[in-house]
Write an enzyme that holds these catalytic residues in place. Structure first.
Site, mmCIF file in Angstrom:
data_model
loop_
_atom_site.group_PDB
_atom_site.id
_atom_site.type_symbol
_atom_site.label_atom_id
_atom_site.label_comp_id
_atom_site.label_asym_id
_atom_site.label_seq_id
_atom_site.Cartn_x
_atom_site.Cartn_y
_atom_site.Cartn_z
ATOM 1 N N SER A 229 -4.646 -5.222 1.492
ATOM 2 C CA SER A 229 -4.933 -6.157 0.407
ATOM 3 C C SER A 229 -6.328 -6.729 0.587
ATOM 4 O O SER A 229 -6.886 -6.718 1.687
ATOM 5 C CB SER A 229 -3.926 -7.305 0.397
ATOM 6 N N ASP A 230 -6.886 -7.227 -0.508
ATOM 7 C CA ASP A 230 -8.032 -8.113 -0.365
ATOM 8 C C ASP A 230 -7.520 -9.408 0.264
ATOM 9 O O ASP A 230 -6.310 -9.684 0.285
ATOM 10 C CB ASP A 230 -8.691 -8.374 -1.722
ATOM 11 N N TRP A 231 -8.423 -10.202 0.781
ATOM 12 C CA TRP A 231 -8.037 -11.389 1.561
ATOM 13 C C TRP A 231 -7.322 -12.404 0.663
ATOM 14 O O TRP A 231 -7.880 -12.869 -0.318
ATOM 15 C CB TRP A 231 -9.267 -11.982 2.217
ATOM 16 N N GLY A 233 -4.880 -11.571 -1.217
ATOM 17 C CA GLY A 233 -4.594 -10.880 -2.462
ATOM 18 C C GLY A 233 -3.225 -10.218 -2.496
ATOM 19 O O GLY A 233 -3.023 -9.276 -3.267
#
Length: 853
Positions: A229-231, A233
């Site tokens: 995931s994005d941070w 996210g």
């Protein structure tokens, strides 16, 4: 098994020995930059670091300095595959120095609009150029064992409501424009990791979008690597795991951990679902072992002559010459007096803001680079700023010291309020504060305290004091400014200057987590007089409000001597009049282009346009240098006969620019982005950002007509077209040869390029394909390939560009597949999207359909 020597992991055997709880631990991060170790099973933590234009390491706060390479739009505008691979290899060396196994880059999100806050992070508006440069970058990086993480998958094209906005995109536009660069990079380089985007795509968050992650990425494209995931996210537990999102970042977990185990108990998930994700994380661990990079290694700075040389080369190659009508460039030795003017001249704007920002090992400003080059030809340089362009005041760093001795400040941390009036706007400074829990030095007034703190001594909720000495270097009135993540006050010489403790209004700093920026004027300061600065801060309310990730807060303290606007312009005019050549260095900076917010317009800030107009009117030998990551409007462009687009050039921005201006390097860049005359001409307008959203949705109304495709289909002339750029020499194209098209769509385009000028140069030849007989509306033409060759004066070279089925195809939504339709296709060899040099025709005998790569 946790040493740095290469080890062949038997992943199935490891999984068989792990408990369910241990497997679940593998599915979320440990802190900001590591996977979760399982020491009892001999599994170490894999280290990651932000890219894409550098390797910051594991700390935002007090990080180890790093090399900053040019922004991706600059690298994309080089059209240089070999250079992108060299940059990738250099970034891998940086990763080895930082003990980093995974670099969080490259970014390949298509730039829909010039206003995108992170537009500078991606290579191009064109999917073929974007993906091709990305593939070279990935191959260079992974050739030295460091995993690339291509991001943000997908349609993460704006910052407004980026965690929740729903990108409504047709399947055809999704495939042809927004997924295409990822597809090319996967086909040609196979990045070992993908990062999901924050946003929704057609109703479903990308981190739990099964159509995106499983149907397309895994099954159709055959991706075998890990998806993270994005941070912050990750927004679900079972859904994200079932979709194939393997790793939640950062830690500690929010959506996994015990929630995963409960989902298994409730049979919303099954043990094989956990195994599938854990297997991918262990696969990344295998790459980490293969790299030879030690686990939990100390971070080191890499600063060698070889790195500096590449930084300088990359910076120069990211420069695009847009106009040279009076042949003022390159600057010749008869120019004895040079005026350097503009807000981007004295400060080295190395990159845009947000995740791309880092602490550079060193920087060379345009003023410094130009001054050094001018000295070599015996020219004198005079500088004046002319006008200011900052959104926030420049950080106070050049003027601070701790105890008047070194360029540092001091941070102290307490786990409870040191005094009852600590955050008061009028504390009793005679009260001695109790001993702090922990303290450290820093060399900056801009500190994001997300890391770099001793967690064993400082609680998540804490109180802080930042202290330093401010010494102005000029007499006069000075502006100071402050914004914080948390609640805090600024005191100078014991007096309250800025109050951000009493219901501070929200702002855009610190990834959208900070307060508004407040400015105050300090009257009548004297150069050399020391002033004691103290900022008192607490993150208590900040944490209580539910910050999306753990941080002790942040401060951004700025200062600059006030500039009278009219006097600044007068000084610039006088300097320009009294010079043989004037170099105007203008543009944007990382205040304006940054993760966390989009631009509101394409305007140059402040009085920049007036400054340019005034200087152009008094000196016929004026060179305008615009520095920005994405396009800006240029209302004075007709009056400017000499114009350079410099992008953000990394550490060596000043030397790279000077090398081009003084002719040490013949410019060869071509714009990777169309520069429109006005924002309203951009194909995405008005469906972009906060003005284009409709109840949380952004509709991609332009479909496949993104970038130059949109301008051409509407017959709208841009300011400067895609692929455009000049040289100090001239080139000629001739002898077009087209091979027959094979049944599976492969053919070659051959032609001769000749340097018809009198100096050595490099030319980017672009190959476009058009389908005039298509059953669906298609762009007027689309970039299908390109080649960059270096030629001495008078030299010729035959160039061959190989094309495949994607040069002929479009995505058929009815059949859910790509199609190359039988018929005739036009082929163009061009110097830009508008400047066609050669044209021919090929024919595909029989239509065919396919899925996959």
């Amino acid at each position: 098994m946790a040493d740095s020597e290469a080890a062949e992991l038997n992943i199935d055997e490891i999984l068989a020995k792990l408990t369910l709880g241990q497997k679940v631990k593998l599915l979320s991060g440990h802190g900001w930059w590591h996977t979760t170790p399982i020491p009892e099973a001999g599994i170490p933590a894999v280290r990651m670091s932000d890219g894409p234009n550098g390797v910051r390491g594991t700390r935002f706060f007090n990080g180890v300095p790093s090399s900053c390479f040019p922004s991706s739009t600059g690298l994309g505008s080089s059209f240089d595959v070999q250079l992108a691979a060299e940059v990738g290899k250099a970034l891998a060396d940086e990763c080895h120095a930082k003990g980093c196994h995974v670099l969080l880059g490259p970014t390949v999100n298509t730039q829909r609009s010039p206003l995108g806050g992170r537009g500078f992070e991606s290579f191009s508006e064109d999917p073929h150029l974007n993906g091709t440069i990305a593939a070279a970058y990935v191959n260079g990086l992974q050739s030295k064992g460091v995993a690339a993480t291509i991001k943000h998958f997908a349609t993460n094209d704006q910052e407004f409501e980026r965690f929740s906005i729903d990108s409504i995109v047709s399947e055809r536009a999704l495939r042809e424009i927004y997924l295409k660069p990822f597809q090319i990079a996967l086909k040609d380089a196979n990045p070992w990791a993908f990062m999901t985007a924050y946003n929704r795509l057609n109703g479903t968050h990308c981190s739990e979008n099964k159509h995106l992650l499983d149907n397309i990425l895994r099954k159709e494209w055959g991706f075998k690597g890990m998806v993270m995931s994005d941070w912050t996210g990750t927004y679900s537990t079972a859904e994200s795991i079932q979709a194939g999102m393997d790793l939640e970042m950062p830690g500690p977990t929010t959506m996994r951990g015990n929630a995963v185990i409960r989902s298994v108990v409730g049979q919303k998930l099954f043990p094989e679902d956990i195994d599938n994700c854990a297997r991918k994380v262990l696969g990344l661990l295998q790459h980490a072992y293969d790299s030879g990079i030690p686990f939990d290694a100390p971070e080191q700075t890499l600063d060698t002559p070889q790195v500096r040389s590449l930084l300088r080369k990359a910076s120069a190659d990211a420069v695009v010459l847009l106009k040279n009508e009076n042949r003022v460039l390159p600057i010749k030795s008869d120019k004895r007096k040079i005026a350097v003017i503009g807000p981007n001249a004295k400060y080295a704007v190395t990159s845009g803001g947000g995740s791309a920002a880092l602490l550079s090992t060193y920087t060379v400003s345009p003023l410094e680079g130009i001054t050094a080059a001018a000295k070599e030809i015996g020219a004198e340089v005079k500088y004046t700023v002319g006008s200011l362009s900052h959104q926030y005041l420049p950080v106070i760093d050049p003027y601070i010291s701790h105890g008047g001795k070194d360029k540092t400040a001091f941070f102290e941390f307490w786990n409870e309020s040191p005094t009852e009036d600590f955050l008061s706007t009028s504390p009793d400074f005679s009260n001695q504060l109790p001993p702090c829990a922990w303290s450290t030095k820093t060399n900056s007034g801009q500190c994001f305290l997300a890391d770099g703190i001793d967690d064993s001594k400082v609680n998540e909720v804490c109180w802080l004091k930042f202290s330093t000495t401010f010494t102005p270097d000029e007499d006069g009135d000075w502006d100071v400014s402050l914004n914080v993540a948390g609640r805090g006050n600024l005191f100078i010489d014991g007096k309250l200057i800025i109050d951000l403790s009493t219901n501070p209004a929200p702002g855009e700093s610190f990834f959208g987590l900070g307060t508004e920026d407040i400015r105050k004027v300090l009257k009548g300061l004297k150069a050399g007089t020391k002033h004691e600065i103290e900022i008192r801060l607490s993150n208590k309310d900040f944490i209580a409000k539910g910050a999306p990730f753990s941080t002790r807060g942040g401060i951004r303290l700025g200062a600059i001597k006030q500039l009278d606007a009219e006097q600044g312009l007068k000084d610039a005019i006088a300097a320009a009049k009294d010079s043989d050549v004037a170099i105007l260095v203008i543009g944007l900076n990382n205040d304006w282009e940054s993760e966390g917010h989009d631009r509101q317009n394409m305007d140059l800030p402040g009085l920049t346009n007036r400054l340019v107009t005034e200087v152009l009117s008094v000196n016929p030998n004026t060179i305008v240098v615009n520095q920005s990551g994405t396009p800006v409007e240029m209302p004075w462009v007709e009056e400017a006969h000499t114009l350079v687009q410099a992008f953000y050039g990394g550490n060596e921005v000043g030397n790279g620019l000077a090398d081009v201006l003084f002719g040490k390097v013949n410019p060869s860049g071509k714009l990777a982005l169309t520069f429109p005359k006005r924002l309203e001409d951009n194909p995405s307008y008005p469906s972009f950002g906060d003005k284009g959203q409709s109840h949380g949705k952004i509709v991609y109304n332009e479909g496949v007509f993104v970038g130059y495709r949109g301008y051409e289909v509407k017959k709208l002339a841009p300011l400067f077209p895609f692929g455009y750029g000049l040289s100090y020499t001239t080139f000629e194209h001739s002898s077009l040869e087209l091979s027959p098209v094979s049944p599976d769509g492969k053919f070659t385009v051959s032609f001769t390029v000749k340097n018809t000028g009198d100096v050595e140069g490099r030319e980017v030849s672009q190959v476009y394909v058009a389908d005039p007989e298509s059953s669906l509306p298609r762009p007027v033409k689309e970039l299908a390939g390109f080649s960059k060759v270096s030629l001495k004066a008078g030299e010729s070279q035959k160039v061959t560009v190989s094309l495949d089925k994607y040069a002929l195809s479009f995505y058929d939504e009815r059949k859910g597949s790509w199609v190359a339709e039988a018929g005739k296709f036009a082929v163009y060899v061009a110097a830009s999207s508008e400047d066609v040099k050669l044209s021919g025709e090929v024919q595909l005998a029989k239509s065919f359909f396919w899925n996959g790569l």
